[in-house]
Scaffold this active site. Structure first.
Site, PDB file in Angstrom:
ATOM      1  N   SER A 239      41.255  43.916  46.298  1.00  0.00           N
ATOM      2  CA  SER A 239      40.706  43.888  44.949  1.00  0.00           C
ATOM      3  C   SER A 239      39.961  42.590  44.693  1.00  0.00           C
ATOM      4  O   SER A 239      40.329  41.536  45.196  1.00  0.00           O
ATOM      5  CB  SER A 239      41.820  44.086  43.924  1.00  0.00           C
ATOM      6  OG  SER A 239      42.091  42.884  43.243  1.00  0.00           O
ATOM      7  N   LYS A 240      38.916  42.719  43.919  1.00  0.00           N
ATOM      8  CA  LYS A 240      38.072  41.561  43.613  1.00  0.00           C
ATOM      9  C   LYS A 240      38.879  40.458  42.950  1.00  0.00           C
ATOM     10  O   LYS A 240      38.574  39.292  43.059  1.00  0.00           O
ATOM     11  CB  LYS A 240      36.942  41.981  42.669  1.00  0.00           C
ATOM     12  CG  LYS A 240      35.887  42.828  43.345  1.00  0.00           C
ATOM     13  CD  LYS A 240      34.885  43.347  42.347  1.00  0.00           C
ATOM     14  CE  LYS A 240      35.148  44.653  41.799  1.00  0.00           C
ATOM     15  NZ  LYS A 240      35.235  45.893  42.205  1.00  0.00           N
ATOM     16  N   ARG A 241      39.914  40.870  42.268  1.00  0.00           N
ATOM     17  CA  ARG A 241      40.676  39.911  41.495  1.00  0.00           C
ATOM     18  C   ARG A 241      41.418  38.912  42.382  1.00  0.00           C
ATOM     19  O   ARG A 241      41.447  37.724  42.101  1.00  0.00           O
ATOM     20  CB  ARG A 241      41.691  40.663  40.632  1.00  0.00           C
ATOM     21  CG  ARG A 241      41.796  40.078  39.251  1.00  0.00           C
ATOM     22  CD  ARG A 241      42.364  41.080  38.259  1.00  0.00           C
ATOM     23  NE  ARG A 241      41.334  41.798  37.544  1.00  0.00           N
ATOM     24  CZ  ARG A 241      41.524  42.999  36.995  1.00  0.00           C
ATOM     25  NH1 ARG A 241      42.665  43.607  37.106  1.00  0.00           N
ATOM     26  NH2 ARG A 241      40.550  43.583  36.338  1.00  0.00           N
TER      27      ARG A 241
END
Length: 466
Positions: A239-241
RNA sequence: GCUCCCUUCGUCUAGUGGCCCAGGACACCGCCCUCUCAAGGCGGGAACACGAGUUCGAGUCUCGUAGGGAGCGCCA
């Protein structure tokens, strides 16, 4: 027939690491078999596609060196063609107009779920033979076979069979006048002569529907290879997070494109015990049929090891430009210090990334900005330090300015002063860098430059006496 | 819920019925080398998800269980 593969990202974000691997595998498969690699941008989702994302994907591909033989093609430029094919399907009775609203479809799905069935279209307009009419809800649905099953031999997953009774009549043309993914890919892959469809395994379930469309269109069905996912270090979906996902993030972190490619090629594929693959070896040895079925985790530590491997074995010339890019990013003026190639030689065995290398190279392109108190106290504050610095200053002012000559000076000093190398090198290291960690002392001094080195020794002498 | 898929050291993997009391690599630990940090050398711990079968023999074949994932869109 020659092999033709394609990488078909949708421009809704950056080129992420999973996409990069898919692209790599497509590229390798086409290269090994002497075929072509096509790049196609799947931008039929007008809501989410952006030009920025298209450019980011192109940049990422280029930086990795995965150049396409054909394309990029854009689906948005092929609308007329999709319309034509869809109309043919309708005319042949293989597709039909349907007029439910999105709300009605939603209700239909919920009802099916309630009944313990798969949420899907109930086929209301399937046999109603409703003619074309101007209606905001008008879509075209594909008439999926009701009986039998679709079987295909996936080059990665093996034999996969799904009953047609599990499939519903999917929308192939939306009410907004654009084709849907499942339809556009098939038309494109047929038109572009794609023989090997290599993509993420989140598409496995779409494949039977697509195969039915191939049949309806009377086109030969290509080979399929569905690649397992790449998970993050914890085994979760990337995930980008929490992860670096864009390949350009990896560039910023200081990784070499080839290291990334080597890492990616080994993630899910192997050739015996071999870990290091040149571009040529990858091309010669890679075979999509040898790819593993299971998902794998992305291990930054191993990528870092590979990166260092290439840092220390590749010709410095081959990545100076990339290194200079990093030097600039950390605010270094490369005209105010040693040649970057020489810095590479000194640091390549001590760092894992170019970013780290650039950070550590700063000391040769500008004044020392921070002094490590412990280092100063330990190595400049001892009894022998002043004598070492003074003697070194005199010898360094006159010697030949080459690492080998400087090395001799240091050794000579140790003999002269009857001190161990540590007693001689450490005070000088602190003088040159403000810390007790750096490349070999002769390289460190050499890269500092004679004038600046003497200036730093003077400064250190002042501190040693204080 | 339904359909499809997956499961060897912490991680990436080798392994296609006997060569495996499971090999390599990253990471980790120890020792050596050493002007610091590295790099390098040597060594160490560490895995066949579980259960039944088939077989003289199973990590390898079959079935089941458990766990994980993907999909079920007028997204791709």
């Amino acid at each position: 027939m020659t092999v033709r593969t394609r990488f078909a990202p949708s421009p809704t974000g950056f080129l992420h690491i999973g996409g990069a691997r898919t692209a790599l595998y497509c590229w390798l498969e086409s290269r090994r078999r002497g075929g072509q690699f096509i790049l196609r941008i799947e931008d039929t989702d007008r809501e989410r596609s952006t030009d920025v994302a298209v450019q980011a994907i192109l940049d990422g591909m280029h930086w990795l060196g995965l150049d396409a033989d054909e394309g990029p093609f854009y689906q948005t430029q092929r609308l007329a063609r999709y319309k034509q094919v869809a109309d043919e399907l309708v005319a042949a009775g293989k597709a039909y107009y349907a007029y439910e609203s999105k709300e009605e479809i939603e209700a239909m799905r919920e009802a099916a779920m309630q009944a313990g069935e798969k949420p899907r279209y109930n086929g209301y307009y399937r046999d109603r033979n409703e003619p074309f009419r101007d209606d905001p809800n008008r879509v075209i649905r594909f008439r999926n076979p009701a009986e039998g099953s679709v079987v295909f031999e996936d080059k990665v997953k093996g034999r996969i069979e799904i009953a047609n009774s599990e499939l519903d009549d999917l929308v192939i043309f939306r009410s907004d006048g654009w084709p849907t993914y499942n339809f556009a890919v098939v038309v494109d892959d047929i038109d572009m002569g794609v023989t090997e469809v290599i993509r993420g395994d989140d598409h496995v379930n779409n494949t039977p529907r697509q195969i039915n469309i191939y049949h309806a269109l009377g086109a030969p069905v290509p080979e399929f290879a569905h690649l397992p996912m790449i998970l993050d270090q914890e085994g979760k979906k990337l995930s980008k997070r929490t992860n670096a996902v864009s390949v350009m993030d990896y560039r910023e972190q200081g990784f070499l494109p080839h290291a990334i490619l080597n890492y990616l090629v080994r993630l899910g594929w192997s050739h015996g015990d071999q870990e290091i693959f040149s571009r040529e070896e990858m091309i010669a040895l890679f075979d999509i049929a040898d790819v593993n079925k299971a998902a794998s985790r992305f291990d930054t530590e191993k990528l870092a090891w590979l990166n260092q491997h290439y840092l220390k074995t590749d010709e410095p010339q081959s990545f100076v430009a990339e290194f200079e890019w990093h030097l600039q990013r950390v605010g270094v003026d490369i005209t105010k210090g040693p040649a970057p190639v020489e810095v590479i030689a000194a640091l390549r065995e001590r760092v894992h990334t170019l970013k780290e290398m650039a950070e550590r190279a700063k000391i040769w392109y500008g004044p020392i900005t921070a002094w490590d108190d412990k280092a100063v106290a330990k190595h400049l504050g001892n009894a022998s330090a002043p004598g070492v610095l003074e003697a070194a200053r005199a010898l360094l002012a006159a010697c030949e300015w080459k690492p080998a000559a400087i090395h001799q000076v240091i050794e000579q000093l140790a003999v002269q002063l009857e001190l161990g190398m540590g007693k001689v090198a450490q005070p000088l290291r602190v003088a040159m860098t403000g810390t007790q960690v750096s490349p070999s002392i002769e390289d460190t001094i050499y890269l500092t430059g004679r004038e600046e080195a003497i200036r730093r020794i003077d400064a250190a002498m002042a501190m040693a006496h204080a």
